[in-house]
Design a protein around this motif. Sequence first.
Motif, PDB file in Angstrom:
ATOM      1  N   ILE A  94       0.462  -1.027  -0.289  1.00 28.43           N
ATOM      2  CA  ILE A  94       0.355  -0.103  -0.017  1.00 28.43           C
ATOM      3  C   ILE A  94       1.558   1.166   0.158  1.00 28.43           C
ATOM      4  O   ILE A  94       1.717   1.276   0.778  1.00 28.43           O
ATOM      5  CB  ILE A  94      -1.114   0.381   1.436  1.00 28.43           C
ATOM      6  N   ARG A 112      -0.870  -2.874  -4.161  1.00 26.98           N
ATOM      7  CA  ARG A 112      -2.312  -3.089  -4.219  1.00 26.98           C
ATOM      8  C   ARG A 112      -3.516  -1.714  -4.464  1.00 26.98           C
ATOM      9  O   ARG A 112      -4.426  -1.620  -4.715  1.00 26.98           O
ATOM     10  CB  ARG A 112      -2.888  -4.096  -3.023  1.00 26.98           C
ATOM     11  N   ARG A 113      -3.071  -0.691  -3.764  1.00 27.76           N
ATOM     12  CA  ARG A 113      -3.131  -0.056  -3.598  1.00 27.76           C
ATOM     13  C   ARG A 113      -2.618   1.184  -3.120  1.00 27.76           C
ATOM     14  O   ARG A 113      -1.499   1.318  -2.420  1.00 27.76           O
ATOM     15  CB  ARG A 113      -4.517   0.082  -2.107  1.00 27.76           C
ATOM     16  N   CYS A 141      -3.212   5.299  -1.275  1.00 27.15           N
ATOM     17  CA  CYS A 141      -3.961   5.954  -0.836  1.00 27.15           C
ATOM     18  C   CYS A 141      -3.305   7.668  -1.069  1.00 27.15           C
ATOM     19  O   CYS A 141      -2.057   7.845  -0.450  1.00 27.15           O
ATOM     20  CB  CYS A 141      -3.734   6.106   0.877  1.00 27.15           C
ATOM     21  N   PRO A 164      -4.653   1.498  -8.671  1.00 32.11           N
ATOM     22  CA  PRO A 164      -5.882   2.098  -7.900  1.00 32.11           C
ATOM     23  C   PRO A 164      -5.753   2.630  -6.753  1.00 32.11           C
ATOM     24  O   PRO A 164      -5.062   2.088  -5.834  1.00 32.11           O
ATOM     25  CB  PRO A 164      -6.409   0.232  -7.421  1.00 32.11           C
ATOM     26  N   TYR A 165      -6.761   3.662  -6.884  1.00 28.75           N
ATOM     27  CA  TYR A 165      -6.208   4.422  -5.519  1.00 28.75           C
ATOM     28  C   TYR A 165      -7.618   4.932  -4.454  1.00 28.75           C
ATOM     29  O   TYR A 165      -8.340   5.109  -5.339  1.00 28.75           O
ATOM     30  CB  TYR A 165      -5.227   5.668  -6.659  1.00 28.75           C
ATOM     31  N   GLN A 166      -7.359   5.849  -4.093  1.00 33.04           N
ATOM     32  CA  GLN A 166      -7.970   5.843  -2.651  1.00 33.04           C
ATOM     33  C   GLN A 166      -7.521   7.314  -2.321  1.00 33.04           C
ATOM     34  O   GLN A 166      -6.928   7.407  -1.629  1.00 33.04           O
ATOM     35  CB  GLN A 166      -8.281   5.169  -1.965  1.00 33.04           C
ATOM     36  N   HIS A 184     -10.934   5.482  -6.134  1.00 35.76           N
ATOM     37  CA  HIS A 184     -12.317   4.490  -5.310  1.00 35.76           C
ATOM     38  C   HIS A 184     -13.079   5.483  -5.180  1.00 35.76           C
ATOM     39  O   HIS A 184     -12.781   6.440  -4.763  1.00 35.76           O
ATOM     40  CB  HIS A 184     -11.528   3.916  -4.424  1.00 35.76           C
ATOM     41  N   PHE A 205      -6.477  -6.389   1.860  1.00 36.05           N
ATOM     42  CA  PHE A 205      -5.408  -6.728   0.862  1.00 36.05           C
ATOM     43  C   PHE A 205      -4.073  -7.126   1.853  1.00 36.05           C
ATOM     44  O   PHE A 205      -3.276  -7.532   0.771  1.00 36.05           O
ATOM     45  CB  PHE A 205      -4.551  -5.304   0.090  1.00 36.05           C
TER      46      PHE A 205
END
Length: 246
Positions: free
Chosen positions: A62, A143-144, A146, A172-174, A206, A230
């Motif tokens: 992450i 995986r992600r 932030c 993939p971001y959030q 996201h 994750f």
Amino acid sequence: MGDLPAERRLSDPAEIAATLFPPRDLTPEAIEAGRRLFAREARFVAAAAEPAAIPPDGLPEIAFAGRSNVGKSSLINALCGRRMLARTSNTPGRTRTLNFFALSDRLVLVDLPGYGYAAAAKSAVAQWNRLLRHYLERRAALRRICLLIDARHGIKETDRPLFSLLDSCGAPYQIVLTKLDKLRDAEIDEVARRVTAELARHPAAHPEIHLTSAHDGQGLPALRAALGSFAETAAPSALAGPATRG
Ligand code: GTP
Ligand code: MG
């Protein structure tokens, strides 16, 4: 992302989040799993100033990205319940390398260099951009991401290049709003609405946003639970035992 009735004044950030955003599957079990995961031993693994220094892909990863001073290093510390795991500072530009932290044998957290502060030399900015692009485009374990946004300021012009990069590399971001402790309830409501509306223009983002404060801890249990999904799952024998802490 329903509209709130005009007469409805929300005060609790968790209530605002639950009303504004699609309900997240945040069961008490997921919260507890996140708590246990982030109570495990966290240790510094590597700092990379150039692509060659990035450690090999391993555990699920992450990354924490965002403007300088937005609170990336502070959030990593707060999530892990540690004060000095990642180094923080009042002076923008504290984190200049990609810093990798392993959460036991389950998850890796990556503190990325901040962007957008005036004092940075152009050559340094260009070098960080190359490093960041290299990492974001090629990291199989990622995986992600932030993407941290200071809740007092919302999304700024200086955030646009990173949005573009994230949108173009399909990572993939959030969004994670930081420093919620600095805002009044009505301001939280307002910034959450603005940021959510903006995300409609970024399909790779996201749709849920997290509302957090590294200082008072709000939003951290939910973020731990979300990121915990994750993590490498424990070996069956390890599941039965208590979480370790170091
Ligand atoms: P760079 O490494 O320069 O990119 O910055 P960073 O994004 O890692 O920020 P850092 O965690 O070093 O925090 C910057 C400043 O913001 C510090 O003075 C922190 O104490 C403060 N800060 C971080 N999180 C919070 C928060 O949740 N609330 C408040 N009030 N201040 C915070
Ligand atoms: Mg930092």
